[in-house]
Design an enzyme around this catalytic site. Structure first.
Site, PDB file in Angstrom:
ATOM      1  N   SER A  75       2.085 -13.385 -33.754  1.00 46.27           N
ATOM      2  CA  SER A  75       2.825 -12.139 -33.569  1.00 46.27           C
ATOM      3  C   SER A  75       4.230 -12.487 -33.116  1.00 46.27           C
ATOM      4  CB  SER A  75       2.122 -11.275 -32.517  1.00 46.27           C
ATOM      5  OG  SER A  75       2.948 -10.215 -32.126  1.00 46.27           O
ATOM      6  N   GLU A  76       5.148 -12.584 -34.068  1.00 44.55           N
ATOM      7  CA  GLU A  76       6.511 -12.984 -33.706  1.00 44.55           C
ATOM      8  C   GLU A  76       7.147 -11.941 -32.794  1.00 44.55           C
ATOM      9  OE1 GLU A  76       5.245 -13.075 -36.765  1.00 44.55           O
ATOM     10  OE2 GLU A  76       5.145 -15.234 -37.094  1.00 44.55           O
ATOM     11  N   TYR A 102       9.898 -16.280 -40.657  1.00 42.77           N
ATOM     12  CA  TYR A 102       8.960 -15.354 -39.992  1.00 42.77           C
ATOM     13  C   TYR A 102       9.599 -14.590 -38.839  1.00 42.77           C
ATOM     14  CZ  TYR A 102       5.448 -18.383 -42.240  1.00 42.77           C
ATOM     15  OH  TYR A 102       4.704 -19.118 -43.123  1.00 42.77           O
ATOM     16  N   HIS A 145       9.256 -20.144 -46.861  1.00 43.10           N
ATOM     17  CA  HIS A 145       9.281 -21.277 -45.926  1.00 43.10           C
ATOM     18  C   HIS A 145      10.579 -22.063 -46.057  1.00 43.10           C
ATOM     19  CE1 HIS A 145       5.017 -20.334 -46.347  1.00 43.10           C
ATOM     20  NE2 HIS A 145       4.816 -20.910 -45.181  1.00 43.10           N
TER      21      HIS A 145
END
Lengths: 357, 412
Positions: A75-76, A102, A145
C-alpha cells in the site's frame, strides 16, 4: 577521462574508502544513519527480513531490530501516509517504494501532505521524510517497471528530488536526504545499481568495484543537496544530465571525440543553477539528456532556465535528447532508451551551428 | 416459463427523506439506553461484533445515566463538558455571522455534534495527538491551552494568524494542544494518525493518537489503508468515524452505510469496534475512555462510529434545504447533545435553568470580547493580512535560491 565528483563542498569522510556497488553504498548510508540517530526508521514492501527486492536494506532488520526496519502492507498510500505521521511525531522515516512506477497511489500523500505540511502549518509540524524509489529503464521492465517520474515531483512545491549517478554520490546524497528537514524523493537509477552503464546494452557492464566512483568511505559523509558536479570537464558543449544518462552522455562524448562538459545535476530540484549557468556560458552550447518522456519533461524546465540565464552566450539552439512520448515498451526497450548514438547525434548537431559571431 | 436471464439492475441508494417529505429515521437502528454490554478492554475484535451493529447509549428517555457504559464522571467534569459544548455552539454561531459580514471567507460549524469532540477530548491525556477533520473544533474549545482569540485570528487570516494566511478558515494547527494541521483533502489524516501512533510505539513513548474521519470520506482509500496498518502493527490509536448522515448533499448510504454500519468495517479488519450515540455526552466519554485505555495498554486500535446528525449546513457555501427536510434535526431520534446533558445535570441537582441562562450570557460575552480582540489585528474585509513575503517562507526549511529570486520579482 573522468574527474571525481567529490568537490570542495563535500565534507571529508571519516573513514577509509572501500569498493561498493550503489546498492551497498545506499545500504551503508542507512546503516550509518540508523546507528547515529535512533529516530531513523526504514520500511516498505519486503524491506525487512528479505532486505528488499533489490536487497538495498539487507541486514538492517537483523542489526537494528524489526521495529526500526520492517515490512509494510502492499500500500504505497499507506507507506507514505504513516511516514508523514511518523515524521510529524519527530522520527526520520526512510520509506521505500518498490518501483518509482508505483508511487501513484501515494501521490496524494506526497503532494498534498508531505510536501505541504510545513507550509500549511507555518512550521508547527514538519515532515523530514525520505522516500526511496528505484527508477528508470534498461532492465526489461516494460511500462510499469521503467519510468522516470522526476518531472512530476519537481512541479510539487516543498519536495526535494534527488538522483545519484554513482555509489559515492548515492551514499553522500542519501545521508543528506535523511538529515534534511524537508521531504526528499530519492530516485535510484536501478540500471546503475551494480555498475556504470554506457547505454550499450550488448556490452558487459564494468562492476563498480573496478571503478573509482565505487570507492566509498564506510563512515558518515555528505554530498550536499543542491550541488551539481562537473562530471567531465570540456569546452565545446555542455551536457546536462543525471542518473544513468550521465554515463550515456560520457560514452557519447568519448565515441564522438567531442570535448563535451558533462554536468551531473545530482539534485534535480531545487538545483544548483550556478554550476549549470557557468558551464553553458563557457561552452556556448547545451544538450539536455534525460530518460523520461520528452514533452514537459524536466528538460523543458532546464532549457527554459538556460535560455533565461545564458541567451546571449548561446551559439546554437538547445537540444533535448529524451525518452519518446510513449509508455516504456518492453520488447522495444532499446529503441526507447536514449543511447549514446542519439546523444552523439545531438552533440554533432549543436556543433554544426554557425553561432552568432 | 421465466427467462433465466433477467435484466440486471443497478441499485442507487436514496435517503428516506427529501425536502417536503419527513425522513424515516428507522434506518438508524437505535438501541435502548443501557442495553448494549460493556466488555473488558482486552476483548478481541471478534467479540465486538454485536457492539459494531448495536448503539451504545447511557442517557435514557428521562436523561438518567443507565447501564454498563455509565461512566464514573464527577459533576465538575460534566459541568465543564456542558460549558464547553455551549461555548462551541456560541462560537460557531458568532463566526457564521462574521462570515456573512465578509470578515471571514468561509466557515464550518459543528452544530449538533458538539458532544463528540468535547467528551472525547476529556477522555484523552495531555500529549496525545488528534488528527481531526474540520468539524472537531470542540477539541480545541474544551481546553484552555489555545485562546479563542488565536482561533479567530486564523479564521480571519489576519496579521496574527498563526498559519500566516495560508489555510482556509477552520483548518487549524496547534501541535501544543494535540491538534494536527488540517488538510483540505479528505481522509489523508487517517493513516497519518496511525503513523504517529506507530512512531510513539517505536519510541517506547506513552502517548497515543486519535484520528477522525466523516462517514462520506470512509469511501476514500486512506480509510481502509489506515485500518489495515492499525491492525497489522496494533498501533495505539483510536479511529473515529463521525457518521453525521450527510457528506455535503450525499447521505451516508452513498458512502456505503446502507444495511450495515461503519463500525462493522473495523471488525472485518481485525479491529475492536463500537457504534455509539454521538449525541450522548456520557456514552461518548465512556467509549472514548475505553478505547484510549486499550491503546495505552498495548491492546491495539479501536474503531468507533459516532452516530450523530449534522444539524447545520455542510459549510457557509451549502444550503441543506435543497436536499433534505428542513426540520430533520428536530426529528432526529438522538436529540440535541447540549439539551440532554443539561437535563441530566439538572436531574442530578448540579445545574439549573437559571444557571444555564447565566452561563450562556457569560459565554456570549466571552466570545464577543475575543472577537473584538481578534478584529483589532485585522480581518479579510479590511485587508490586514500577513505580508505577501511570508508566502515564500516554510515551503522549505531554508529559502532556496529560486524562491529568493521569485520573492524579489514580486517585490516584497
Amino acid at each position: 577521462m573522468l574527474t571525481k565528483t567529490q568537490d570542495a563542498r563535500i565534507e571529508a569522510a571519516d573513514t577509509a574508502p572501500q569498493p561498493m556497488t550503489m546498492i551497498q553504498a545506499l545500504r551503508s548510508a542507512m546503516d550509518v544513519m540508523m546507528e547515529r540517530d535512533p529516530q531513523v526508521v526504514v520500511f516498505g514492501q519486503d524491506v525487512g527480513y528479505f532486505g528488499g527486492v533489490f536487497r538495498v536494506t539487507e541486514g538492517l532488520q537483523a542489526k537494528y531490530g524489526k521495529t526500526r526496519c520492517f515490512d509494510t502492507p502492499i500500500s504505497e498510500g499507506g507507506i507514505v501516509g504513516v511516514a508523514v505521521g511518523m515524521a510529524a511525531y519527530g522520527l526520520r522515516p526512510v520509506a521505500e517504494i518498490q518501483f518509482a512506477d508505483y508511487f501513484y497511489p501515494a501521490a496524494d500523500q506526497l503532494v498534498s501532505e508531505a510536501a505541504r505540511l510545513r507550509f500549511r502549518s507555518a512550521a508547527d509540524f514538519t515532515c523530514p521524510l525520505t522516500v526511496r524509489m528505484p527508477c528508470g529503464g534498461g532492465i526489461y521492465g516494460g511500462q510499469t517497471h521503467s519510468q522516470s517520474p522526476e518531472a512530476l515531483f519537481t512541479h510539487v512545491c516543498g519536495l526535494r528530488t534527488v538522483m545519484p549517478s554513482n555509489p559515492y554520490d548515492a551514499k553522500g546524497l542519501l545521508i543528506s536526504a535523511i538529515e534534511s528537514e524537508d521531504p526528499v524523493i530519492f530516485l535510484e537509477p536501478k540500471r546503475l545499481y551494480n555498475g556504470p552503464f554506457d547505454g550499450h546494452h550488448d556490452r558487459p557492464v564494468v562492476p563498480w568495484s573496478r571503478h573509482p566512483m565505487g570507492n566509498v568511505p564506510a563512515g558518515h559523509y555528505r554530498v550536499p543537496l543542491e550541488s551539481a558536479a562537473v562530471f567531465r570537464p570540456g569546452s565545446q558543449v555542455t551536457v546536462l544530465a543525471y542518473g544513468t544518462m550521465v554515463w550515456v552522455s560520457e560514452c557519447a562524448a568519448r565515441e564522438t571525440g567531442i570535448d563535451a562538459e558533462i554536468i551531473d545535476l545530482r539534485s534535480i530540484w531545487p538545483m544548483d543553477l550556478d554550476t549549470v549557468v557557468a558551464s553553458v556560458k563557457k561552452t556556448g552550447r547545451c544538450v539536455i539528456v534525460h530518460e523520461a518522456t520528452r514533452t514537459s519533461g524536466f528538460g523543458a524546465e532546464l532549457a527554459a532556465l538556460v535560455q533565461e540565464h545564458c541567451f546571449y552566450h548561446l551559439e546554437a539552439p538547445i537540444e533535448r535528447v529524451a525518452g519518446w512520448d510513449t509508455p516504456y515498451p518492453h520488447a522495444q526497450e532499446w529503441a526507447y532508451f536514449p543511447g549514446p548514438d542519439r546523444v552523439g547525434a545531438a552533440l554533432r548537431r549543436v556543433l554544426e551551428q554557425e553561432g552568432r559571431a | 416459463m421465466n427467462d433465466p436471464h433477467q435484466a440486471l439492475r443497478l441499485h442507487v441508494p436514496e435517503p428516506s427523506g427529501r425536502p417536503g417529505c419527513a425522513t424515516d429515521f428507522s434506518y438508524l437502528h437505535v438501541s435502548a439506553a443501557g442495553q448494549v454490554r460493556r466488555p473488558p478492554i482486552d476483548t478481541t475484535h471478534f467479540e465486538t461484533q454485536d457492539l459494531a451493529y448495536g448503539l451504545i447509549r447511557v442517557l435514557d428517555h428521562d436523561d438518567r445515566a443507565v447501564g454498563p457504559w455509565a461512566p464514573d464522571l464527577d459533576t465538575a467534569r460534566l459541568r465543564r463538558g456542558l460549558r464547553a459544548m455551549m461555548k462551541t455552539r456560541i462560537f460557531d454561531a458568532r463566526m457564521l455571522v462574521a462570515q456573512r459580514q465578509k470578515k471571514i471567507s468561509f466557515y464550518m460549524q459543528c452544530l449538533g455534534e458538539e458532544a463528540i469532540a468535547i467528551a472525547h477530548a476529556l477522555a484523552l491525556q495531555p500529549g496525545d495527538m488528534c488528527f481531526p477533520t474540520y468539524r472537531q473544533q470542540g477539541l480545541l474549545l474544551c481546553r484552555d491551552d489555545v485562546s479563542m482569540v488565536e482561533l479567530m485570528c486564523q479564521l480571519m487570516s489576519n496579521e496574527r494568524d498563526p498559519m500566516k494566511g495560508r489555510q482556509l478558515p477552520v483548518m487549524y494547527s496547534f501541535k501544543r494542544a494535540g491538534f494536527f494541521s488540517i488538510s483540505g483533502n479528505l481522509a489523508t489524516q487517517f493513516p497519518q494518525a496511525v503513523g504517529w501512533a506507530m512512531a510513539s510505539a517505536i519510541q517506547g513513548d506513552t502517548r497515543i493518537a486519535s484520528g477522525w474521519i466523516g462517514d462520506g470520506s470512509t469511501a476514500e482509500a486512506d480509510f481502509h489503508t489506515a485500518l489495515t496498518f492499525a491492525h497489522v502493527y496494533r498501533a495505539p490509536v483510536v479511529l473515529n468515524v463521525v457518521n453525521n448522515q450527510w457528506a455535503i448533499s450525499s447521505f451516508q448510504a452513498i458512502a456505503g452505510g446502507e444495511s450495515t454500519t461503519f463500525a462493522a468495517r473495523g471488525v472485518g479488519c481485525g479491529i475492536a469496534s463500537l457504534r455509539v450515540d454521538g449525541n450522548d455526552f456520557l456514552a461518548v466519554y465512556a467509549a472514548s475512555a475505553w478505547a484510549a485505555e486499550r491503546a495505552r495498554a498495548n491492546l491495539g486500535p479501536t474503531l468507533i462510529e459516532w452516530v450523530t446528525y449534522r444539524a447545520g449546513a455542510h459549510s457557509t457555501s451549502d444550503d441543506p434545504s435543497k436536499y433534505r427536510p428542513a426540520d430533520d434535526w428536530e426529528r432526529f431520534p438522538l436529540g440535541d447533545p447540549i439539551l440532554r446533558l443539561k437535563r441530566h445535570l439538572i436531574g442530578l441537582g448540579a445545574w439549573s435553568e437559571q444557571e444555564h441562562e447565566q452561563v450562556h450570557k457569560e459565554l456570549e460575552a466571552e466570545v464577543a470580547a475575543a472577537q473584538r480582540e481578534a478584529e483589532r489585528h485585522g480581518t479579510l474585509l479590511d485587508g490586514h493580512i500577513p505580508s505577501a513575503a511570508t508566502m515564500f517562507e516554510d515551503v522549505y526549511a531554508q529559502l532556496p535560491e529560486h524562491l529568493r529570486r521569485q520573492r524579489q520579482e514580486l517585490g516584497v
